[in-house]
Design an enzyme around this catalytic site. Sequence first.
Site, PDB file in Angstrom:
ATOM      1  N   GLU A 279       0.835  -1.209   0.000  1.00 12.67           N
ATOM      2  CA  GLU A 279       0.000   0.000   0.000  1.00 12.67           C
ATOM      3  C   GLU A 279       0.870   1.259   0.000  1.00 12.67           C
ATOM      4  O   GLU A 279       0.585   2.216   0.712  1.00 12.67           O
ATOM      5  CB  GLU A 279      -0.922   0.008   1.219  1.00 12.67           C
ATOM      6  CG  GLU A 279      -1.716  -1.278   1.374  1.00 12.67           C
ATOM      7  CD  GLU A 279      -2.736  -1.226   2.506  1.00 12.67           C
ATOM      8  OE1 GLU A 279      -3.933  -1.423   2.216  1.00 12.67           O
ATOM      9  OE2 GLU A 279      -2.353  -1.000   3.658  1.00 12.67           O
TER      10      GLU A 279
ATOM     11  N   CYS B 286     -11.413   0.818   6.997  1.00  6.82           N
ATOM     12  CA  CYS B 286     -10.940   2.151   7.370  1.00  6.82           C
ATOM     13  C   CYS B 286     -11.553   3.259   6.517  1.00  6.82           C
ATOM     14  O   CYS B 286     -11.762   4.369   6.992  1.00  6.82           O
ATOM     15  CB  CYS B 286      -9.418   2.209   7.294  1.00  6.82           C
ATOM     16  SG  CYS B 286      -8.712   1.599   5.751  1.00  6.82           S
TER      17      CYS B 286
END
Lengths: 667, 667
Positions: B332, B425
């Site tokens: 990521e 998230c």
Amino acid sequence: MTEQKLSDAPAAPGVARTAEPAPPSTLPGPAGPAVPGPDAVSALRPLGLDQVRLTPEGLLGDWRRRNSAETLPHCVDNLHGSGNIGNLLAAAGEGEQSFAGMWFADSDVHKTLEAALWELGTSPDDTRLAAFAADTVALLARVQGPDGYLNSYFTIAEPDARWRRPEWSHELYCAGHLIQAGVAAGRAGVQPGLLTIARRFADLLVERFGPDGVSEVCGHPEIETALAELYRLTGHRPYLDLARRFLDLRGRGLLGPGRFGPRYYQDHVPVREAREVAGHAVRQLYLLAGMTDVAVETGDLALLDAAERLWDDAFHTRTYVTGAHGAHHRDEAYGDPYELPPERAYGETCAAIASFQWNWRLLLATGRARYADEMERVLLNAIAPAVSADGRNFFYANPLQVRTGHVGSGEEATTHRLPWYSCACCPPNIARLMASLPGYLATADERGLQVHLYADASLTVPVAGRTVAVEMRTAYPWQGRVELTIDGEGSKGGARWTLALRVPGWCDAHTVSVDGARAEATVRDGYLRLTRVWTPGTRVVLDLGMPVRQVSAHPRVDAVRGCVTLARGPLVYCVEQADLPAGAVLEDVRLDPAAPITATRWADLPGIPVVLEARGVLADAGEDLYTAGAERERAGAPLTLTAVPYFLWGNRTEGPMRVWIPLATAG
Amino acid sequence: MTEQKLSDAPAAPGVARTAEPAPPSTLPGPAGPAVPGPDAVSALRPLGLDQVRLTPEGLLGDWRRRNSAETLPHCVDNLHGSGNIGNLLAAAGEGEQSFAGMWFADSDVHKTLEAALWELGTSPDDTRLAAFAADTVALLARVQGPDGYLNSYFTIAEPDARWRRPEWSHELYCAGHLIQAGVAAGRAGVQPGLLTIARRFADLLVERFGPDGVSEVCGHPEIETALAELYRLTGHRPYLDLARRFLDLRGRGLLGPGRFGPRYYQDHVPVREAREVAGHAVRQLYLLAGMTDVAVETGDLALLDAAERLWDDAFHTRTYVTGAHGAHHRDEAYGDPYELPPERAYGETCAAIASFQWNWRLLLATGRARYADEMERVLLNAIAPAVSADGRNFFYANPLQVRTGHVGSGEEATTHRLPWYSCACCPPNIARLMASLPGYLATADERGLQVHLYADASLTVPVAGRTVAVEMRTAYPWQGRVELTIDGEGSKGGARWTLALRVPGWCDAHTVSVDGARAEATVRDGYLRLTRVWTPGTRVVLDLGMPVRQVSAHPRVDAVRGCVTLARGPLVYCVEQADLPAGAVLEDVRLDPAAPITATRWADLPGIPVVLEARGVLADAGEDLYTAGAERERAGAPLTLTAVPYFLWGNRTEGPMRVWIPLATAG
């Protein structure tokens, strides 16, 4: 490189598309990988490992020498240093009861052992290697349970989890590599006790997973090809039946979705119905090797068709120009069709090895040259780059581009070769491939000799029951000239047979002469075939034209739009920062597509026999990341571009590199 | 979009590069995010949330309405359904003692609570939301330990591991989001008990991690900005000192190498010495928000310089044309400079939100228009795409290209928005941003009013101590016309102040009129500034030219060589399969760069107010993946290309999409 379309390729003479077996080879001696059984559908018959001797003067021979002298001892040392041997000692109750490394660490032992056995089959005097083999086989015998089970992780670390996690346990994967080592022991005639160990484990698998057992498959394919190989060696049909059962059970959701979905481990669709390669590339390619093995041994032509259909998909939409497979780092997986980014290519070394092994199986089954072409490409451009010049450092991932300012993240994304990995699957895999390499060069049968890979080598092969001796002298792949001198019993007494020489798909022009006279021989299905009555000392010279080629990708490969890669013969080239003028940024280099490109032989660059020189220019485009307007690039300073064989990159200094070079645009 | 180079941008009047504080705003009412303290280095002063009312007719107002009516209740439902609330009940000893979801699942509760509190600050009558807030705050109070500790995972699942795994525990990350929710409670004047909870935890952190405590940092930054915000609200200096201590301890190897190396969590170099953004994009951007907060509150201009230097790196070499950040799926993370592949863009929604928040902090600190430009770009092109038209489905990753034949792998690589994620998230992060959105539109102080984002809205703002009422009417971003009517006390009695209107970097031509008369006003540092004595009812009309732009990337962005993206105003457009003729393959579409491109307003496409129409052609290049020769593409059938705003993609049918369109080449 030109890929042949399936529809363009007529079935070659000798391609067995029915269940008729090809004639068996007759000479005794150590056999190599994937020898078809006597009843197999098989267009070609492999040679024994002792029938092909690579001379150390040639590129492949030198590589095999390096493998034996450096890579294999290095692997043995690291199995001790990284705890793999310690795990087995612990499982035998002889050492500290702790487990080190990945839970499938046994497989690295098995692969190294397989390499050692292939090597010992032709070099029995290597005492250090012989000691490693003897010690390790004895250790495995002590680890093996009364029921035949053998896995150090599930013996010492998680005994309660044995056979409980088929998605991730790699238990059958490790068993497969043990079995492959056992097959190598049997074929090489070394350490036959290992074959007994392998069979005891395989018998347990037949009992547990056979038709009367549980219906499960392994998350990481490998057992399928291993069991088929064990069947070939032993003739024991239940091994083949179990391999087929594992194939038939796949794609039925037995593994559950897992973290990356069922495609990750090819459990999303039955193998016979698959239309595209998918998921983790090594798993997919090992599975395809198993499919091919089972197809030919059972005469299941529909299964063979399914494998060839997946070949079409893989090689027409998802293979790097180097022959590497796997675009994604995250799941080590194939990307979408034409998703082949050079800068984030995963191209795992093990996937390239798996591709080589699978293409060999398809070549034997069908005789189609495209498979031999692919073996050559992947060997020289995707497997060879993974090994350093010293044979003791390795790439796990093989990117086709390293940028200025690149910083790797983690072992799988380094831009320099590492001596070992915490997941060290690749180095021992290279070792076992190179140890068995002589088995892949040529095939022979009643009809003649077929040469698939060119190398400086001596062949002693059985043709129609008589021995033919062939001296093959060549500086391939640096030069396109291959000289073969035919001798031996098979060149006397009016023996008539066909010498088939592969004309690679990349080759547009070739000539052939026999004893100095130009011969007229047409290329049929990728092979130039000389059928004649042979006489001793006949000299055949094949000259493969090797002009430098600019190769472009299908424009759907967005990532290399406006770029070409330079190739000469079977080799893909790249540009390294080391050869740029000081201050030049590799990303700004452009190739002048109209200027000539010259191949400079035996250049000053140490260890790089042939470099390419081209005319280029440095582009300038300012600093803004995005600007309005379609055109912004201006041509700057001209420069001479030097390209080196991709497989040799990163052996001088670490730095930026790229295989695909943007073309200069107008202005 | 044109990026301004740092060297091109003169310090604007009002840009505080010294420690002189800007004048405070004076009107009472709920404050929004990142309100600088009275002593902060701050060029601009934010407004209160109740001082800007977005009308639901406009794009942003409608989005905020949807956030309140759909997204926020959807998040609340999923916190119950996915076990987040259950975890807290368990930690309070009130439910089944098991833990569900990610170990940092509490943070999703805290973010949703923060969203609810911002929302309740301006809409106190939402009884369902008020009940959620009251129940959750009461639950958190019961979970909190006597020492102030509050984390359900380390209370019920691994109590012995508390504070033991700073690399991966996310304990301080979760604490940070709890503190941010507490700050929202304090600023919104709702549920003040949550502020008490947050302070109790923060006091524990000061005790444990302060100058007399352990030297540790959290693997996932967030606590730094949270503690700075808590200091701003409370004036309690130890919170700010701890935030600074966490920054100063970073980059000193305290976290260990971890799986992806220390760059992953920005622990490879001290924050003041960093020259480039690195690692996990969300972590990097949250850390930069914290750096900026601490810099302005402590007057540490060197730290502010370090943050701006990283901005230059991020936005000149590593940001997608949509404003998205993060090229790699595996970690990521940011890629190398210019490594921005559209087909494998990660572009995590949370990274875009973090970028918006960080740019807001830099805008307040410096007054530089480039930060407001970036807020607009990322909001409309990287955050907006993550939410479906119904407000109840979300992207986690935001690719700029989806290929024909694409198959996703795992939740983070879908090509359709999902209602929730196992790592959820992003949805609550969107909810809290949109709930606080009015706070980001404009700033005001003694000198005047600065409008940064255009939207249909009503503003009631304090200028030089007197209230100015502004009606801003616009169909932005669909039209470039913005009408502002100035009224209120601040428009009477000879009040002289400056109305500053941002002229976006993408805008090459604009006009402005005051009460119908063309006004001469120059743009200085990105803002058109009208300084005058105002009278009630004065009507200012700003017309921002919005011709369609072809935008190209720096040629070092290899992945989009030979392509342009179409943009109009602040919006990036894309082509979807849904708008292609039957049988056309999106990868074969080429744009004719010379043909005009028209913007068609209020088109027939439902929910897509403005589409672009261009002339294109379908390319044909055969089937071979690689061929010799540089040229192979032939122009095929012409077609009319329709492009839709990227943020609206995937709301009709799932299918291929691309932002970057290859240009037709000659032939």
